[in-house]
Design an enzyme around this catalytic site. Structure first.
Site, PDB file in Angstrom:
ATOM      1  N   SER A  50      40.298   5.852 -14.022  1.00  0.00           N
ATOM      2  CA  SER A  50      40.162   6.758 -12.882  1.00  0.00           C
ATOM      3  C   SER A  50      40.067   8.211 -13.343  1.00  0.00           C
ATOM      4  CB  SER A  50      41.336   6.527 -11.923  1.00  0.00           C
ATOM      5  OG  SER A  50      41.109   7.139 -10.674  1.00  0.00           O
ATOM      6  N   ASP A 137      37.233  -2.661  -5.971  1.00  0.00           N
ATOM      7  CA  ASP A 137      37.593  -1.259  -6.201  1.00  0.00           C
ATOM      8  C   ASP A 137      36.747  -0.384  -5.287  1.00  0.00           C
ATOM      9  OD1 ASP A 137      38.005   1.318  -7.091  1.00  0.00           O
ATOM     10  OD2 ASP A 137      37.695   0.865  -9.214  1.00  0.00           O
ATOM     11  N   HIS A 169      41.275  -1.187  -7.875  1.00  0.00           N
ATOM     12  CA  HIS A 169      41.222   0.031  -8.694  1.00  0.00           C
ATOM     13  C   HIS A 169      42.432   0.045  -9.617  1.00  0.00           C
ATOM     14  CE1 HIS A 169      39.896   4.058  -9.650  1.00  0.00           C
ATOM     15  NE2 HIS A 169      41.110   4.530  -9.441  1.00  0.00           N
TER      16      HIS A 169
END
Length: 492
Positions: A50, A137, A169
């Protein structure tokens, strides 16, 4: 409506992260306080999830002379955000706002490299890149991840892109505590396979099986201020402590590789503890493959309530360039470990100060003295392994302030020579402040604010004084905090 749903999902993620901290029992070794030592590093790689994935890409692109490849879980292409939060949120996470095309970002990369702001783009040709995005995700949408794959392929990198997993995610690991489709703290999922092995195999060429025994290396907890421009990690939204897992073979002089691993938002040590270091499944491969793993730590600050790495410019417009402050700090750490073939750190020349003792304490201070060291121009004072003096200490005594009552602290001192090199640290001594120790208070975040222990802003709760993010402001989310000095509250 899409914006509203996005924000609701983001707030829900805060609540999940705030209420699940501290539940796991760690297998990673207990940290040993120390400093980063230089090892025989043959190659270096960077990975992340991320915001850490965006940062990993930035570091790989900016320092392609040092990094030989990257492994990225769910992120977009280089400088997708263009120093704009709205673009980051709605163009580079969600996709209903315009963003630069991969071709435009490739040209930006070439232009910056030509100006010396990045290493030569030609270095990326042939570099191995491993990318991952799960079908569940929705935090960073698939087209954004696709752009990252296109960006790297257009620049000649050797890309493997896994976009068929059902993962939410998260970083995905065989020992992840969360179910595969989850998007919740600590953002480490188990999808039944071993994508960590897949990543390392692509990056390193081949890997030995992960260790199935207790880890035998050491987890070094070090002071990040040593490597941070200006010496203040909090000023650039980085934590005081960073970590490095060093296998026994590397400690014994073997030639080793380095993996720099960057956590995601809501995944920093101050919030989830060692969850990523424990469950990422990197240390298990490190033990059997002569691999050092560096875990730098970001944290929260104004403009960054989620503890993300800077990939949209919340701290510096240079965030994606070699001059970016977080980039500089992490590179200093990597080079201290031996990445990039840099000149070894100067060997300390001054001996440890003798006679360190505690001369007095109050509820909030501890006073120290020691025997002067010939040749020293100043001294550095360390509390629990972290340097506490912001300015040089020029006498053989120091008073540390802002301490918690009824608490024991460990102190050491090092002499500094005319070149600015700190010598060997003294043996540690303990100092216990007077008064009663701070009491931890557990309550709902709403109750903390009504009692004057915290305040709320934008639907979040922040501890008074420290401004630590406690999560959603409501009667359902609970947190535990303590008052370390009048009006200053921190998490327990």
């Amino acid at each position: 409506m899409k914006i509203r749903k996005f924000l609701v999902a983001a707030l829900a993620a805060v609540g999940i992260a705030a209420t699940t901290v501290g539940g796991a029992t760690a297998a990673v070794p207990a940290p040993t306080t120390g400093s980063l030592q230089r090892y025989d590093i043959s190659s270096a790689y960077v990975s992340g999830l991320s915001s850490g994935g965006f940062m990993a890409n930035q570091m790989h692109v900016a320092h392609s002379d040092v990094f030989d490849g990257a492994g990225i879980f769910s992120a977009g292409p280089y400088d997708c955000a263009q120093n704009n939060l709205n673009t980051a949120l709605y163009g580079c996470m969600d996709t209903f706002m315009a963003r630069k095309t991969p071709a435009q970002l490739e040209q930006l990369t070439r232009d910056r490299a030509a100006a010396g702001k990045l290493d030569p783009v030609a270095n990326l040709s042939g570099d191995k890149v491993w990318l991952f995005h799960g079908t569940n995700d929705s935090t960073i949408k698939a087209p954004v991840n696709d752009d990252l794959a296109t960006y790297y392929r257009d620049l000649g990198s050797n890309v493997v892109y896994n976009n068929t997993s059902a993962s939410g995610h998260a970083w995905v690991s065989p020992i992840g505590p969360n179910s595969c489709t989850s998007t919740s703290s600590p953002y480490v999922n188990n999808c039944g396979g071993d994508p960590v092995k897949d990543m390392l195999t692509h990056l390193l060429g081949s890997v030995n099986p992960a260790s199935s025994s207790a880890l035998t290396g050491k987890l070094v907890q070090f002071d990040q201020s040593t490597y941070t421009p200006g010496g203040s990690p909090s000023a650039i939204s980085m934590g005081n402590e960073g970590f490095a897992y060093v296998p026994q073979s590397c400690q014994s002089g073997a030639s080793c590789k380095l993996m720099v691993t960057l956590h995601g938002c809501y995944q920093y040590f101050g919030l989830v503890g060692n969850a990523l270091m424990d469950k990422a499944y990197l240390n298990e491969y490190a033990d059997t493959n002569n691999l050092i793993v560096l875990y730098p730590q970001a944290t929260t600050m104004t403009g960054n309530p989620r503890g993300c790495w800077d990939w949209w410019g919340y701290k510096s417009a240079d965030y994606a360039q070699k001059s970016g402050p977080q980039m500089t700090a992490v590179m200093n750490m990597a080079k201290a470990l031996g990445a990039g073939g840099t000149t070894p750190t100067p060997t300390p020349t001054l001996p440890a100060p003798a006679g360190l003792g505690v001369t007095g304490t109050t509820d909030t201070t501890a006073s120290l003295s020691w025997t002067p060291v010939p040749g020293a121009v100043s001294y550095d004072v360390y509390r629990n392994g972290t340097k506490v003096n912001s300015a040089p200490v020029t006498s053989a005594g120091y008073t540390d302030s802002g301490l918690a009552a009824g608490t024991t602290y460990g102190y050491a001192v090092a002499a500094v020579d005319t070149a600015g090199t700190a010598g060997t640290r003294s043996a540690a001594v303990d100092a216990t402040t007077t008064g009663a120790a701070a009491v931890c208070v557990t309550a709902s975040n709403y109750a903390h604010t009504t009692a004057g222990r915290a305040h709320q802003s934008g639907g979040y709760t922040y501890a008074n004084g420290s401004d630590q993010n406690l999560g959603l402001w409501n009667v359902f989310t609970t947190s535990t905090i303590k008052q370390t000095s009048p009006g200053y509250w921190v998490t327990c």
